[in-house]
Scaffold this motif. Structure first.
Motif, PDB file in Angstrom:
ATOM      1  N   ILE A 175      40.213  41.670  28.278  1.00 12.95           N
ATOM      2  CA  ILE A 175      39.509  40.860  29.265  1.00 12.95           C
ATOM      3  C   ILE A 175      39.863  41.292  30.684  1.00 12.95           C
ATOM      4  O   ILE A 175      39.014  41.249  31.583  1.00 12.95           O
ATOM      5  CB  ILE A 175      39.814  39.372  29.043  1.00 12.95           C
ATOM      6  N   ASP A 176      41.103  41.741  30.924  1.00 13.49           N
ATOM      7  CA  ASP A 176      41.462  42.224  32.258  1.00 13.49           C
ATOM      8  C   ASP A 176      40.671  43.481  32.618  1.00 13.49           C
ATOM      9  O   ASP A 176      40.197  43.629  33.749  1.00 13.49           O
ATOM     10  CB  ASP A 176      42.968  42.515  32.335  1.00 13.49           C
ATOM     11  N   GLY A 177      40.528  44.394  31.659  1.00 13.15           N
ATOM     12  CA  GLY A 177      39.721  45.586  31.908  1.00 13.15           C
ATOM     13  C   GLY A 177      38.262  45.223  32.140  1.00 13.15           C
ATOM     14  O   GLY A 177      37.595  45.791  33.019  1.00 13.15           O
ATOM     15  N   LEU A 178      37.760  44.268  31.354  1.00 13.45           N
ATOM     16  CA  LEU A 178      36.392  43.797  31.524  1.00 13.45           C
ATOM     17  C   LEU A 178      36.206  43.179  32.906  1.00 13.45           C
ATOM     18  O   LEU A 178      35.196  43.433  33.581  1.00 13.45           O
ATOM     19  CB  LEU A 178      36.070  42.769  30.435  1.00 13.45           C
ATOM     20  N   ALA A 179      37.152  42.360  33.334  1.00 11.98           N
ATOM     21  CA  ALA A 179      37.048  41.696  34.630  1.00 11.98           C
ATOM     22  C   ALA A 179      36.983  42.720  35.764  1.00 11.98           C
ATOM     23  O   ALA A 179      36.170  42.595  36.692  1.00 11.98           O
ATOM     24  CB  ALA A 179      38.242  40.762  34.828  1.00 11.98           C
ATOM     25  N   MET A 180      37.827  43.747  35.700  1.00 16.11           N
ATOM     26  CA  MET A 180      37.816  44.768  36.742  1.00 16.11           C
ATOM     27  C   MET A 180      36.513  45.554  36.707  1.00 16.11           C
ATOM     28  O   MET A 180      35.937  45.880  37.755  1.00 16.11           O
ATOM     29  CB  MET A 180      39.016  45.703  36.566  1.00 16.11           C
ATOM     30  N   ALA A 181      36.043  45.867  35.516  1.00 16.98           N
ATOM     31  CA  ALA A 181      34.782  46.603  35.383  1.00 16.98           C
ATOM     32  C   ALA A 181      33.624  45.799  35.972  1.00 16.98           C
ATOM     33  O   ALA A 181      32.718  46.361  36.599  1.00 16.98           O
ATOM     34  CB  ALA A 181      34.514  46.931  33.917  1.00 16.98           C
ATOM     35  N   MET A 182      33.637  44.477  35.792  1.00 10.54           N
ATOM     36  CA  MET A 182      32.549  43.655  36.315  1.00 10.54           C
ATOM     37  C   MET A 182      32.589  43.601  37.832  1.00 10.54           C
ATOM     38  O   MET A 182      31.529  43.606  38.488  1.00 10.54           O
ATOM     39  CB  MET A 182      32.640  42.244  35.724  1.00 10.54           C
ATOM     40  N   LEU A 183      33.773  43.575  38.416  1.00  9.47           N
ATOM     41  CA  LEU A 183      33.866  43.624  39.873  1.00  9.47           C
ATOM     42  C   LEU A 183      33.327  44.958  40.394  1.00  9.47           C
ATOM     43  O   LEU A 183      32.621  45.008  41.407  1.00  9.47           O
ATOM     44  CB  LEU A 183      35.321  43.432  40.315  1.00  9.47           C
ATOM     45  N   ILE A 184      33.660  46.031  39.701  1.00 12.28           N
ATOM     46  CA  ILE A 184      33.162  47.356  40.094  1.00 12.28           C
ATOM     47  C   ILE A 184      31.647  47.415  39.917  1.00 12.28           C
ATOM     48  O   ILE A 184      30.928  47.984  40.758  1.00 12.28           O
ATOM     49  CB  ILE A 184      33.858  48.447  39.268  1.00 12.28           C
ATOM     50  N   ALA A 185      31.138  46.810  38.839  1.00 11.72           N
ATOM     51  CA  ALA A 185      29.696  46.776  38.608  1.00 11.72           C
ATOM     52  C   ALA A 185      28.976  46.045  39.735  1.00 11.72           C
ATOM     53  O   ALA A 185      27.855  46.419  40.115  1.00 11.72           O
ATOM     54  CB  ALA A 185      29.401  46.102  37.269  1.00 11.72           C
ATOM     55  N   THR A 186      29.592  45.011  40.293  1.00 14.43           N
ATOM     56  CA  THR A 186      28.992  44.272  41.399  1.00 14.43           C
ATOM     57  C   THR A 186      28.742  45.185  42.592  1.00 14.43           C
ATOM     58  O   THR A 186      27.695  45.124  43.245  1.00 14.43           O
ATOM     59  CB  THR A 186      29.899  43.107  41.820  1.00 14.43           C
TER      60      THR A 186
ATOM     61  N   LEU B 211      38.396  35.036  39.796  1.00 17.41           N
ATOM     62  CA  LEU B 211      39.168  33.805  39.905  1.00 17.41           C
ATOM     63  C   LEU B 211      40.011  33.541  38.658  1.00 17.41           C
ATOM     64  O   LEU B 211      41.117  33.001  38.746  1.00 17.41           O
ATOM     65  CB  LEU B 211      38.215  32.624  40.140  1.00 17.41           C
ATOM     66  N   TRP B 212      39.477  33.928  37.514  1.00 16.44           N
ATOM     67  CA  TRP B 212      40.154  33.648  36.244  1.00 16.44           C
ATOM     68  C   TRP B 212      41.273  34.633  35.947  1.00 16.44           C
ATOM     69  O   TRP B 212      42.410  34.230  35.663  1.00 16.44           O
ATOM     70  CB  TRP B 212      39.113  33.665  35.120  1.00 16.44           C
ATOM     71  N   ARG B 213      41.003  35.933  36.065  1.00 13.43           N
ATOM     72  CA  ARG B 213      41.948  36.948  35.591  1.00 13.43           C
ATOM     73  C   ARG B 213      42.740  37.656  36.695  1.00 13.43           C
ATOM     74  O   ARG B 213      43.799  38.215  36.419  1.00 13.43           O
ATOM     75  CB  ARG B 213      41.201  38.013  34.780  1.00 13.43           C
ATOM     76  N   ARG B 214      42.203  37.687  37.931  1.00 10.14           N
ATOM     77  CA  ARG B 214      42.820  38.468  39.008  1.00 10.14           C
ATOM     78  C   ARG B 214      43.160  39.887  38.505  1.00 10.14           C
ATOM     79  O   ARG B 214      44.336  40.287  38.480  1.00 10.14           O
ATOM     80  CB  ARG B 214      44.067  37.753  39.532  1.00 10.14           C
ATOM     81  N   PRO B 215      42.150  40.641  38.115  1.00 11.65           N
ATOM     82  CA  PRO B 215      42.385  41.900  37.406  1.00 11.65           C
ATOM     83  C   PRO B 215      43.023  42.992  38.237  1.00 11.65           C
ATOM     84  O   PRO B 215      43.479  43.996  37.688  1.00 11.65           O
ATOM     85  CB  PRO B 215      40.973  42.315  36.966  1.00 11.65           C
ATOM     86  N   TRP B 216      43.070  42.836  39.556  1.00 14.51           N
ATOM     87  CA  TRP B 216      43.696  43.859  40.392  1.00 14.51           C
ATOM     88  C   TRP B 216      45.185  44.012  40.081  1.00 14.51           C
ATOM     89  O   TRP B 216      45.763  45.063  40.343  1.00 14.51           O
ATOM     90  CB  TRP B 216      43.485  43.526  41.863  1.00 14.51           C
ATOM     91  N   ARG B 217      45.794  42.983  39.495  1.00 20.35           N
ATOM     92  CA  ARG B 217      47.205  43.118  39.105  1.00 20.35           C
ATOM     93  C   ARG B 217      47.351  44.096  37.951  1.00 20.35           C
ATOM     94  O   ARG B 217      48.259  44.932  37.943  1.00 20.35           O
ATOM     95  CB  ARG B 217      47.777  41.746  38.729  1.00 20.35           C
TER      96      ARG B 217
END
Length: 303
Positions: A186-197, A65-71
Motif C-alpha cells: 500500500i505504501d508503494g501504491l500510495a507513492m505511485a498514485m501521488l506520482i500519477a497525479t 493523508l493515510w500512508r505518508r508514503p514519502w517516508r
C-alpha cells in the motif's frame, strides 16, 4: 517462590492476514467498475479526462493523508523508486485511456477488451492441464460477454486496446511492488498514485477546472476516486501479496462479469442470455483454477 510465567503467546494475525486473498480480489472487482459506472453519469457535467484526473487527484490525497508514503520512499533504493515512478506514469495513462473508452463504449465491452492482456500473462505461466482448462473456459466466457457488444466507435476501441495493454502492465508492476522491501504494498501504491497525479496533470487539468465551481461534481468525482482507485487498488495489493501473478491474471476474468452486473444495476444495460452464460463460465473458470504457489506472509513491510 513466584509462580512460573505463562508462555508468551504469538501475536495474532491481523484481519487482512485472516481473510482469504480471493475475497480481496472479489472486493476489488466490485469496486473496479462500480466507481467508473458512476463516473459515466458524471460525463454529463465534466469531460472524461477531467473526471479521470479528479479521480487520480482525490485518490492521491487520500493516500497521502493515510500512508505518508514519502517516508517509505526515503528508505527505498533506486530500483524500487524506478518501479514506482513507472507505475505512477502507467496509472495516469491507464485511467485516462479507460475513461475515454467508456465514454464511447459500454462498460462491459471495455472490460472484455481489457481482459486480453491478463490472458497472455496467465497463458505464459501455465503449469497444469487443469489451469489450461480454466483459462480456456475463462476466455470462452469473456468472448461471450464481448461478442454481443463488438460494435461502436472505432476510436473507443482504440482507447480500450490501449487501456488493455496498460492494464497488463499494471498487473506486472503492482505484483512486483507487492513484494518490495521498503516501498511495499500500500505504501508503494500510495507513492505511485501521488506520482500519477503529477503525470496526469497536463492531461486532465483543463477539463477538470469546471468541477472546482461545481460542488456536486467535485464531490461526486472525489467519491469516484475513492471507490475506483483507493478501495480496489488497496484490495489488489492485499491479494497480490498472497496470490501468484498468473493466478491473479486469470481471476481478472471476473472483471468483465462484474462490469456486466454493475452495468445492469447502475446503468440499466440489460444483459442478454449469451452474456449471462459468459458470466457463468467465468465463475466456473475461476473456481477450476488452482494456484500452486504458497501464500506469502503479508505482515512484513506493510506498516
Amino acid at each position: 517462590m513466584p509462580p512460573p510465567r505463562a508462555p508468551r503467546q504469538a501475536a495474532s494475525p491481523s484481519l487482512s492476514a485472516r481473510v482469504r486473498p480471493e475475497l480481496f480480489f472479489v472486493g476489488s472487482a466490485i469496486f473496479h467498475y462500480l466507481g467508473p459506472a458512476f463516473a459515466v453519469l458524471l460525463f454529463a457535467r465534466l469531460e472524461p479526462l477531467g473526471v479521470a484526473w479528479l479521480r487520480i487527484l482525490s485518490a492521491g490525497l487520500v493516500f497521502a493523508l493515510w500512508r505518508r508514503p514519502w517516508r517509505a520512499w526515503a528508505s527505498s533504493g533506486p530500483a524500487e523508486r524506478r518501479t514506482v515512478v513507472t507505475w505512477g506514469g502507467l496509472l495516469a495513462l491507464m485511467n485516462a485511456s479507460f475513461y475515454l473508452a467508456i465514454d464511447q463504449l459500454p462498460l462491459g465491452t471495455v472490460a472484455a477488451v481489457e481482459f486480453a492482456g491478463p490472458v497472455l500473462i496467465a497463458a505464459v505461466a501455465l503449469r497444469s492441464v487443469r489451469n489450461l482448462a480454466a483459462l480456456v473456459v475463462a476466455v470462452a466466457g469473456v468472448a461471450l460477454l464481448a461478442e454481443v457488444s463488438l460494435s461502436g466507435s472505432p476510436l473507443g476501441f482504440a482507447f480500450a486496446i490501449i487501456n488493455m495493454a496498460l492494464f497488463a502492465g499494471y498487473i506486472v508492476l503492482a505484483h512486483r511492488v507487492s513484494r518490495h522491501r521498503h516501498l511495499v504494498g500500500i505504501d508503494g501504491l500510495a507513492m505511485a498514485m501521488l506520482i500519477a497525479t503529477v503525470f496526469a496533470l497536463p492531461i486532465g487539468i483543463v477539463d477538470a477546472v469546471p468541477a472546482f465551481t461545481d460542488p456536486l461534481a467535485l464531490g461526486a468525482a472525489t467519491a469516484v476516486g475513492v471507490t475506483s482507485s483507493v478501495i480496489p487498488y488497496v484490495f489488489d495489493q492485499l491479494a497480490m501479496r498472497r496470490i501468484a501473478r498468473a493466478t491473479y491474471a486469470l481471476m481478472v476474468a471476473l472483471l468483465p462479469a462484474t462490469a456486466t452486473v454493475i452495468g445492469v444495476v447502475v446503468l440499466t444495460q440489460v444483459p442478454t442470455p449469451a452474456e449471462i452464460l459468459g458470466v457463468a463460465l467465468v465463475i466456473v473458470a475461476v473456481a477450476l483454477h488452482r494456484d500452486a504457489t504458497p501464500e506469502i506472509n503479508i505482515e512484513k513491510g506493510n506498516r
